[in-house]
Design an enzyme around this catalytic site. Structure first.
Site, PDB file in Angstrom:
ATOM      1  N   CYS A 115      -2.989  21.091 -69.424  1.00  0.00           N
ATOM      2  CA  CYS A 115      -2.695  21.918 -68.244  1.00  0.00           C
ATOM      3  C   CYS A 115      -3.923  22.622 -67.684  1.00  0.00           C
ATOM      4  CB  CYS A 115      -1.605  22.935 -68.562  1.00  0.00           C
ATOM      5  SG  CYS A 115      -0.082  22.160 -69.071  1.00  0.00           S
ATOM      6  N   HIS A 239      -1.965  29.050 -63.838  1.00  0.00           N
ATOM      7  CA  HIS A 239      -1.180  27.876 -64.238  1.00  0.00           C
ATOM      8  C   HIS A 239       0.290  28.253 -64.239  1.00  0.00           C
ATOM      9  CE1 HIS A 239       0.413  24.457 -66.189  1.00  0.00           C
ATOM     10  NE2 HIS A 239       0.568  25.020 -67.375  1.00  0.00           N
ATOM     11  N   ASN A 269       6.775  23.244 -64.560  1.00  0.00           N
ATOM     12  CA  ASN A 269       5.395  23.150 -65.044  1.00  0.00           C
ATOM     13  C   ASN A 269       4.883  21.730 -64.790  1.00  0.00           C
ATOM     14  OD1 ASN A 269       3.050  22.859 -66.499  1.00  0.00           O
ATOM     15  ND2 ASN A 269       3.820  23.837 -68.370  1.00  0.00           N
TER      16      ASN A 269
END
Ligand code: ACO
Length: 318
Positions: A115, A239, A269
């Protein structure tokens, strides 16, 4: 790690684009297939729905095409493609497929830092421009739905698909990148991992704890390198993993939620795609003006972290 060296060739963002699959899966739809509920998922994560479908290269091409069009560039004039993904279609060459599909004639390579991937790709692209490239396309693209265990209620509500892209161009003056920080701690790999091909396995609570800590640490280092404080930041683009992680990190940094870009309620996500998706949403809504300081900060499997401070529009008119 560094503040950008005085005299380094600068870059600015000249275009951006996004791609989300058409298929929406709401929390209620998930609850029809597993023991969960809209109420639990919203309260614990902030996610209301996510987009599923397509291919990583297909989404990357769509986002990249939009970014190139906004920049008003002939694709053949782009000097490099950096594609961040942790859910590639092919073991290698995903960026090369994007390069070919979009009619570019340049180097193209994949970056995998989970990520944090987009942060690693973005810093690398700035480095390419500092070393002489004029135009670089940076993309984060994922189809995490393909490496998600749809029977695991601990992870299935979280992950989803999408892509976001930025065109960076060289500029006169110092450019937008004031400072940056990239970190990794391989001793923590096991708490968030995936064998090649998946599925994603996660110790949610431990990831949560570390995520807040390493995001705050990375962001503070970047601010320190840039010689700025939290009060100077116009927009934080974190994020998009969990709204509680974003809230906890913002609180510790002293940045109120109103200054954060948040799209995870609609996207879930999307790993490498989450920071460019959230940044593009803020830009599309006119939340950033020239001269504003924008803090991008991510964390992910590895564990990895990355952040940077951008002065929007570069240095000359700020
Ligand atoms: N629906 C209903 N109940 C659930 C669900 C669900 N989807 N998932 C777990 N539960 C239950 C658990 O079984 C547990 O029940 P118990 O108390 O009877 O044992 C209870 O809810 C609490 O579970 P926890 O795991 O303790 O819940 P928590 O508050 O920690 O939330 C979550 C879980 C959302 C996963 C959270 O820990 C988190 O967001 N962690 C970070 C995840 C993350 O950011 N991952 C991405 C990293 S980025 C990358 O690189 C991919």
């Amino acid at each position: 790690m560094p503040a950008t060296r005085p005299g380094a060739r600068g870059a600015v963002v000249s275009g951006w684009g996004t791609a989300l699959p058409e298929k929406v899966i709401t929390n209620d739809e998930l609850a029809a297939t597993m023991d969960t509920s809209d109420e639990w998922i919203v309260a614990r994560t902030g996610i209301r729905e996510r987009r599923i479908g397509g291919s990583t290269v297909g989404l990357a091409v769509e986002a990249g095409r939009q970014a190139i069009e906004m920049a008003g560039l002939d694709p053949a004039r782009i000097d490099g493609v950096v594609l961040a993904t942790t859910s590639p279609d092919e073991q290698w060459g995903n960026a090369a497929l994007v390069q070919n599909e979009l009619g570019m004639r340049c180097g193209a390579f994949d970056v995998n830092a989970a990520c944090s991937g987009f942060m690693y790709a973005l810093i690398t692209a700035h480095g390419m421009i500092a070393m002489g490239a004029d135009r670089v396309l940076v993309i984060g693209a994922e189809t995490l739905s393909r490496i998600t265990d749809w029977d695991d209620r601990g992870t299935a509500p979280l992950f989803a698909d999408g892509a976001g892209a930025l065109v960076l161009e060289s500029c006169e003056g110092p450019g937008q990148l004031l400072a940056w920080e990239l970190d990794a701690d391989g001793s923590a790999l096991s708490i968030l991992r995936s064998d090649v091909g998946g599925p994603i396995k996660m110790e949610g609570k431990e990831v949560f704890r570390r995520a807040v800590r390493i995001m705050v640490d990375s962001a503070q280092k970047s601010m320190r390198h840039a010689g700025v404080t939290a009060d100077d930041i116009a927009l934080i683009v974190p994020h998009q993993a969990n709204i509680r992680i974003i809230d906890a990190a913002c609180e510790r940094l002293g940045i109120e939620r109103e200054r954060a870009a948040v799209v995870l309620d609609r996207t879930g996500n999307t790993s490498s795609a989450s920071i460019p998706l959230a940044l593009a949403d803020a830009l599309d809504h006119g939340r950033v003006k020239n001269g504003d300081l924008v803090l991008l900060v991510g964390f992910g499997g590895g564990m990895t972290a990355g952040s940077c401070i951008l002065r929007w529009g570069g240095g000359l008119d700020a």
